[in-house]
Scaffold this motif. Sequence first.
Motif, PDB file in Angstrom:
ATOM      1  N   THR A 154     -12.325  70.145 -10.243  1.00  0.00           N
ATOM      2  CA  THR A 154     -11.710  68.949 -10.843  1.00  0.00           C
ATOM      3  C   THR A 154     -10.478  68.524 -10.042  1.00  0.00           C
ATOM      4  OG1 THR A 154     -10.557  70.404 -12.425  1.00  0.00           O
ATOM      5  CG2 THR A 154     -12.626  69.387 -13.152  1.00  0.00           C
ATOM      6  N   GLU A 171      -9.795  66.555  -6.497  1.00  0.00           N
ATOM      7  CA  GLU A 171      -9.095  65.271  -6.423  1.00  0.00           C
ATOM      8  C   GLU A 171      -7.948  65.339  -5.429  1.00  0.00           C
ATOM      9  OE1 GLU A 171      -9.738  62.461  -7.884  1.00  0.00           O
ATOM     10  OE2 GLU A 171     -11.246  62.963  -9.382  1.00  0.00           O
ATOM     11  N   THR A 216      -7.241  63.231  -1.329  1.00  0.00           N
ATOM     12  CA  THR A 216      -6.083  62.451  -0.887  1.00  0.00           C
ATOM     13  C   THR A 216      -5.460  63.017   0.381  1.00  0.00           C
ATOM     14  OG1 THR A 216      -4.537  63.755  -2.228  1.00  0.00           O
ATOM     15  CG2 THR A 216      -5.568  61.844  -3.282  1.00  0.00           C
ATOM     16  N   LYS A 250      -3.369  53.518  -2.081  1.00  0.00           N
ATOM     17  CA  LYS A 250      -4.408  54.492  -2.397  1.00  0.00           C
ATOM     18  C   LYS A 250      -5.110  54.905  -1.105  1.00  0.00           C
ATOM     19  CE  LYS A 250      -8.091  55.388  -5.735  1.00  0.00           C
ATOM     20  NZ  LYS A 250      -8.946  54.814  -6.797  1.00  0.00           N
ATOM     21  N   THR A 265      -2.761  62.966 -19.896  1.00  0.00           N
ATOM     22  CA  THR A 265      -2.890  61.533 -19.599  1.00  0.00           C
ATOM     23  C   THR A 265      -2.286  60.690 -20.713  1.00  0.00           C
ATOM     24  OG1 THR A 265      -4.918  61.926 -18.343  1.00  0.00           O
ATOM     25  CG2 THR A 265      -4.515  59.682 -19.103  1.00  0.00           C
ATOM     26  N   THR A 324       1.467  58.681 -19.969  1.00  0.00           N
ATOM     27  CA  THR A 324       1.338  57.230 -19.762  1.00  0.00           C
ATOM     28  C   THR A 324       1.966  56.422 -20.894  1.00  0.00           C
ATOM     29  OG1 THR A 324      -0.868  57.285 -20.778  1.00  0.00           O
ATOM     30  CG2 THR A 324      -0.751  57.440 -18.371  1.00  0.00           C
ATOM     31  N   PRO A 344      -2.721  59.274 -12.284  1.00  0.00           N
ATOM     32  CA  PRO A 344      -3.315  57.942 -12.140  1.00  0.00           C
ATOM     33  C   PRO A 344      -4.458  57.967 -11.118  1.00  0.00           C
ATOM     34  CG  PRO A 344      -1.320  58.069 -10.852  1.00  0.00           C
ATOM     35  CD  PRO A 344      -1.429  59.373 -11.580  1.00  0.00           C
ATOM     36  N   ASP A 345      -5.156  56.853 -11.013  1.00  0.00           N
ATOM     37  CA  ASP A 345      -6.229  56.771 -10.018  1.00  0.00           C
ATOM     38  C   ASP A 345      -5.681  56.959  -8.609  1.00  0.00           C
ATOM     39  OD1 ASP A 345      -8.136  56.382 -11.933  1.00  0.00           O
ATOM     40  OD2 ASP A 345      -8.038  54.190 -11.839  1.00  0.00           O
ATOM     41  N   ASN A 346      -4.495  56.414  -8.378  1.00  0.00           N
ATOM     42  CA  ASN A 346      -3.820  56.621  -7.092  1.00  0.00           C
ATOM     43  C   ASN A 346      -2.854  57.797  -7.245  1.00  0.00           C
ATOM     44  OD1 ASN A 346      -2.550  56.490  -4.626  1.00  0.00           O
ATOM     45  ND2 ASN A 346      -1.424  54.602  -5.066  1.00  0.00           N
ATOM     46  N   LEU A 347      -3.260  58.973  -6.814  1.00  0.00           N
ATOM     47  CA  LEU A 347      -2.439  60.169  -6.998  1.00  0.00           C
ATOM     48  C   LEU A 347      -1.138  60.106  -6.212  1.00  0.00           C
ATOM     49  CD1 LEU A 347      -5.095  63.048  -6.967  1.00  0.00           C
ATOM     50  CD2 LEU A 347      -3.923  62.025  -8.921  1.00  0.00           C
TER      51      LEU A 347
END
Length: 592
Positions: free
Chosen positions: A376, A380, A384, A472, A539, A543, A552-555
């Motif tokens: 997981t 992720e 990046t 991103k 999360t 948030t 977030p989607d952009n770590l």
Amino acid sequence: MDISDDQSSLLLENPLLQNGVSDELRTGDGSVDAKGKRAVRQNTGNWRACCFIIGAECCEGLAFFGISSNLVTYFTKELHQANVDAAKTVSIWQGTTCLTPLIGAIVADAYLGKYWTIVVSSIIYFIGLCALTLSASITPALGPDKCEGPWCLSSANAFQSATFLCGLYLVALGTGGIKPCVSPFGGDQFDDTDPKERAKKRSFFNWFYFTICIGVFISMTFLAWIQNNVGWSLGFGIPALFMGIAITCFLFGTPFYRFQKPRGSPITRMCQVLVASCRKWNLEVPKDTTALFYETQENNSGMEGGCNKLEHTNSLRFLDKAAVMSDSEIGNSGNSLNLWRLCSVNQVEELKTLICLLPILATGIVYTVDVAQISTMMLEQGMTMDSTIGSLTIPPAALSACGIVVILLVVPMYDRVLVPIVRRFTGNEKGFTELQRIGIGLFISVLSMSAAAVLEMYRLYLSEELGLANKKVSVPLSILWQIPQYVLVGTAQVFTSIGQIEFFYEESPSTMRSLCSALILLTLSLGYYLSSFILTMVTYFSTRGGKVGWLPDNLNEGHLDYFFWFLAALSFLNWLVYMVFAMKFKHKKCAY
């Protein structure tokens, strides 16, 4: 077995010799051979039998992970399900594979025994794999129409999906009878009353886990490549083939196995103690424990030998009320007693032992949360980072195989190098005790989450320095820096996962070994559920107020490092709790 002239004359003179074999040469733990006779040490069990068990488990592990590790891809690419639907379907199936072992364990301990439960379940398992292979091979009768392109909207009809799911859940049912029984059945091949065999059993659990990891590694690399590049019919056919080999290998070992007879449902036995103790809540437990009831019909049910009877302990005294004889019960014969009113001390001690194991078992849930990060958030994180090394591109998911490689390297070193060294200092034939081994692994898991957090802090620092925080994009930091955290997770598994298997086999009552093995699998399921719950809560709270949040989607904008530090703190707290219970834990005492 050949008998010399001297042995023949001795046989005529000594009535203690049966079928030419003395009692000293037979097992002392109550095990029998394939013919139902008391097992002979020289002809049965030991590594001769375990080679068949380990070989079969290696093939079964390859078959299971060969379909489970890439299942989402099949649902989305071949059955054309939406990503969310595919994820839900796979999650439900994986949860089922962790629950069915409870059913298999009860069936094994109460009715069929471990051997026949494994055999029947393996056949069901094989039928399920054949159904999967058939559904992927025959088109369009059982498989969805082929559809090309990224915007393909064709989906499988109800019959097509039902055929595949039927095979999938047959696999789940089959694995439920195999996983809780294989390792205890292997442990049964060593006689606890023989010091030499007891020492050999120490290595069995190491190599058992080692062979599982061989199957996992092959499925995650070679088999996954075949499924993605050659075809799913072959990708499912190979697991089916290996499952067939597993069944054949296991059956070939039948003449060499030792068998423990089932002794009734452990659930029923535990419920009888609870009901009987509640019914006698107003009775006092005598100070002289010899006045408690020790004898039942179980004495005639293969309870003799080995650690099949437990000594009385002073813990959980309320449960002893179940073994207190009332005035109406005194003088009655064992055959006329109601076990829902009066239980033996041994039956009471079985429940006590299981209750004492639960805190140690529960600490494995948080440990599983750490292991779950491999597929997981560590994945992720790797996405990046810079995954190129010269002209070679390393997929982030490929690093998850590092943990498996570490296990394959560390297990032999642990068994052949570390244990002999530690044995010199501890005097323990196992080197570390099972509890020490589990504790070391739990602490290493703390270090693994800390290493991931430190790496993420540095990655975020680089993204800030290079002005990439709001973009991103990958940060120019080599993905190879993730290797230390994967190595630590793999090392933690060598200590904790194998230690748990051995500990719960050794400390569980002999009538509940399959059940306790199933409970370990249940903690894995709960650990994955807890991991999902933690992600949801993190999360939600991070948030609030319109903040970007930790994940977030952009770590590059988030704080994945906070998440890893949170898991490190949670794991450290879990380790402290474990240490408290481990130091207070009292090992079971056998009444030989």
